[in-house]
Design an enzyme around this catalytic site. Structure first.
Site, PDB file in Angstrom:
ATOM      1  N   THR A  14       0.856  -1.169   0.000  1.00  0.00           N
ATOM      2  CA  THR A  14       0.000   0.000   0.000  1.00  0.00           C
ATOM      3  C   THR A  14       0.902   1.232   0.000  1.00  0.00           C
ATOM      4  O   THR A  14       1.901   1.285   0.735  1.00  0.00           O
ATOM      5  CB  THR A  14      -1.015  -0.004   1.165  1.00  0.00           C
ATOM      6  OG1 THR A  14      -1.839   1.156   1.054  1.00  0.00           O
ATOM      7  CG2 THR A  14      -0.355  -0.041   2.542  1.00  0.00           C
ATOM      8  N   GLU A  15       0.567   2.198  -0.851  1.00  0.00           N
ATOM      9  CA  GLU A  15       1.519   3.272  -1.123  1.00  0.00           C
ATOM     10  C   GLU A  15       1.742   4.207   0.045  1.00  0.00           C
ATOM     11  O   GLU A  15       2.704   4.967   0.063  1.00  0.00           O
ATOM     12  CB  GLU A  15       1.122   4.042  -2.388  1.00  0.00           C
ATOM     13  CG  GLU A  15      -0.259   4.650  -2.373  1.00  0.00           C
ATOM     14  CD  GLU A  15      -1.310   3.755  -3.017  1.00  0.00           C
ATOM     15  OE1 GLU A  15      -1.212   2.531  -2.886  1.00  0.00           O
ATOM     16  OE2 GLU A  15      -2.232   4.297  -3.650  1.00  0.00           O
ATOM     17  N   ASN A  16       0.872   4.141   1.060  1.00  0.00           N
ATOM     18  CA  ASN A  16       1.114   4.938   2.254  1.00  0.00           C
ATOM     19  C   ASN A  16       2.138   4.291   3.195  1.00  0.00           C
ATOM     20  O   ASN A  16       2.243   4.705   4.348  1.00  0.00           O
ATOM     21  CB  ASN A  16      -0.196   5.271   2.988  1.00  0.00           C
ATOM     22  CG  ASN A  16      -1.021   4.057   3.308  1.00  0.00           C
ATOM     23  OD1 ASN A  16      -1.131   3.150   2.491  1.00  0.00           O
ATOM     24  ND2 ASN A  16      -1.614   4.024   4.491  1.00  0.00           N
TER      25      ASN A  16
END
Lengths: 222, 253, 222, 253
Positions: C54-56
């Protein structure tokens, strides 16, 4: 910036290290180059809370390790085993040089072959034909810190000047040196090329000017 | 896909002639000595090697250079008191040298791993090492355009790997490892400890996505780590902890 | 690449998610976009050891958190509370997007408004005048992974085509989509602009061509 | 020099009108809510704010925007179901918006902190968001030249700070914090725990060199952390640990 002062005798290497240490502000983050600059740490009192950076990926290292303290995984940029102080941190090489390049270190103290009146630094190569070049972190260190101090003798062993209107050796960085701390003089540099003399030790202003006829000197506060 | 192998020889077996190999370490700290020795034994030649130095004494990378298996080296500090094999190969014109300031070396590999096509670095501006490179003034500061350095393989040393290939390092042995792991198509890691349990996800330095081959090889790092843990378990300070600063020690003398 | 196949009925959303999950290779690192692509995880068997990104700033998250599992500090890119799986790792935003941009993810599955025959993607803006723009990580996701799959309906609710010779909506990325997984067709794209048809569901090749007169189709293996 | 202060109000007191303020957080995770509220109370106006979003509902950044204290916002995703204050200000032409893809936003701040003058990013090439920017083809791939984003201040939330200002974060609340800390001239951090002991140097995420002001403010993060530690101390798994994958859960239904 303190007033101009002068003494009769050149500074010893220890006295010079002490002068630099006194000029480093409390709470500073500092990188001390390999060799003579390392001795500055001997005069950084713990109360000052100065944190030392080593470019191979650490903040907060302590003195050289001895005996059981020695751990091959804990070395400084000079590849000498060092110790860890409380509050230390480890990070990788790209983060470490980002820290330098991004201007987060307050002071870097480096040796030099030559410095120009505008603050150009030559400390990685004498340009001798056939020599094998090696630069390491010198160029990154030169331009990275908020202030780059040079610690050197004012003259070579042969008596040649090391402060020049232009460096003749290959450059390490352009306009990066803000102060020269030498046995005979403490000098402040900026892009004007006019060298401010803060301290003289065992040399008079006239003798300094005579030795560097192409450099313009002014005493601090003049 | 992540693999755990039993020997350094297996770990480096994919490396073929002409490959670009990123080799971790700064001084002896973080040098994957056993992987380098295995690369030596593998016979691979015509290599381009990226390392901070160019080998020391009669071991590791120095021997690869001695045997003329390294066609080109990209490094920041080749010349040392004991870099005689490099010195000889260089003087004989039998090795190509690309000299890169240490921070640019790290950042160029970081760029490769991060999908950056090039970046403007202030390091080296106005010096011989920027000759022929594009320069630009940005907001009053001068920069040099630097390009990514990619590896076909990385050989690095970490301290421990968990089953997902996540890595942690030990002290300043971390140095180039995490960056090289991101910059190589295939990353080969030697670790002192192959863990059965997962690492704490907050403490992972190199996520397993960057790791391809892991081999467990005990070294002095493991000895030191166990000493440290034993000290801490006994309520003592870490052996490497300084009790005094340099100034305090100097004052005592 | 499998042989061309066709069935009589369009795929349900669940069947489509299953087709994508089956195409993801064991050991892959995958980013599933917000919305429909998330459902692909329902069909990734644990034996495949697929790791979700997940890009966060996380690798190895698990299903949506429920009850006591919910922790406000553990969310995915859709800001939904998720869980941690063994082998997870956390990292900061720059490292997370470096991971994507550097091509380390094997597959990214995204929704789309439009896709061009050359693989251009439009999924962040319909270009409606006066609309407030918002892009998030869409452009980074589109170009980052080794393979970008689009998961969408082949036609809009109004019956318009979404596969076009050129996108008319603002682009998210150029030439980045390698496959379209839709209810009626699985299509393989490349820079040639000739669309390879791998699967048809409830539509014939003739009907597909008729609906997209400006696009050239070939069946896989033809 | 590093300072520990007692209140959010003191922590933000240096922020003056017209400052560029980097504000951490992604969703609520890592949002320094108490620092943003204090900035609101401080009266500082004409701000440029960098954040992933443009405020939500009637809290924090949204209120700053409602009161027209933000002259410009640099973000990746302003439009949300509850971003009504931004929406209104934007439609009224009372706030400037610079829309940046999320990865470029992070990397541009990373560049600022790392002394990089600019970098070639593949993200956004060929799109509206690259219009007017320099493009270049490098090794067959297309890139856009992106510039650093610097802050006068960063407001971030970490989990804990040690006496040297070293920071650790908690799970995905890490997000923009470490990058923003490097990109701001003055970094202000709210933490759940102000530690008396030093952090393990191997676990430090943001070294103290990037930290200027620390204030301890208990939040829900601390509650969750203590629950997690209690579970681990009792030999139980972490509460947030999944016991099943999505596929296993789906199969059960």
């Amino acid at each position: 910036m303190s007033e101009f002062r002068s003494t009769d005798a050149p500074l010893t290497q220890d006295e010079l290290a002490q002068v630099i240490a006194e000029d480093i502000q409390p709470g500073s983050f500092v990188n001390l180059g390999i060799g003579q600059p390392t001795t500055v740490s001997n005069y950084l009192s713990p109360e000052k809370k100065v944190t030392l950076h080593t470019e191979n990926g650490m903040l907060g290292f302590g003195p050289q390790a001895t005996g059981d303290q020695i751990d091959g995984d804990l070395i400084n940029a000079g590849k000498i085993p060092v110790t860890e102080l409380p509050g230390a941190s480890y990070f990788h090489h790209a983060d470490s040089f980002a820290m330098m390049r991004g201007g987060h270190l307050d002071v870097c103290v480096l040796g030099a072959y030559q410095v120009s009146a505008q603050g150009d630094l030559a400390n990685w190569s004498t340009g001798k034909p056939g020599a094998i070049p090696a630069v390491g972190g010198a160029m990154d260190l030169a331009i990275g810190a908020k202030d780059t101090y040079v610690m050197m003798d004012l003259f070579t062993k042969k008596g040649d000047v090391k402060l020049l209107p232009e460096c003749t050796f290959p450059l390490t960085g352009v306009g990066c040196v803000s102060r020269i701390y030498s046995d005979r003089a403490v000098l402040l540099l900026d892009s004007s090329g006019i060298v401010k003399v803060r301290e003289l030790h065992g040399i008079t202003l006239e003798e300094l000017r005579e030795a560097h006829p192409e450099v313009t000197f002014e005493t601090v506060g003049a | 896909m992540l693999e755990f192998v039993d020997s350094a020889a297996q770990a480096v077996s994919r490396i073929t002639d002409g490959a670009t190999v990123l080799i971790g370490g700064f001084g002896n700290a973080g040098q994957p000595m056993e992987l380098i020795d295995a690369l030596m034994d593998s016979g691979a030649t015509g290599l381009t090697v990226v390392n901070n130095n160019a080998g020391q004494a009669d071991a590791g990378l120095a021997l690869l250079i001695k045997e003329r298996r390294v066609a080109k080296i990209i490094c920041s500090f080749p010349r040392q008191s004991d870099s005689w094999h490099f010195d000889e190969a260089y003087r004989a014109g039998e090795i190509e040298l690309e000299l890169v300031p240490q921070g640019n070396l790290a950042e160029r590999m970081r760029a490769a791993g991060a999908g950056i096509g090039g970046f403007f670095s202030p390091t080296g501006y106005g010096t011989q090492l920027a000759e022929g490179k594009e320069v630009r003034e940005i907001d009053g500061r001068h920069y040099v355009l630097e390009s990514p350095i990619r590896g076909d393989f990385a050989l690095i040393k970490a301290y421990a790997a968990d089953p997902a290939g996540n890595l942690v390092y030990r002290k300043t042995a971390r140095n180039f490892g995490p960056v090289m792991a991101t910059a190589a198509a295939h990353t080969i890691v030697q670790v002192d400890e192959v863990l059965e349990e997962s690492l704490n996800p907050e403490h992972v330095v190199t996520p397993g996505i960057y790791v391809d081959t892991v081999v467990g090889i005990p070294t002095e790092s493991g000895v030191k780590e166990r000493e440290e843990r034993a000290a801490l378990a006994a309520g003592q300070p870490k052996p490497c902890l300084a009790t005094k600063t340099a100034a305090e020690l100097a004052a005592e003398k």
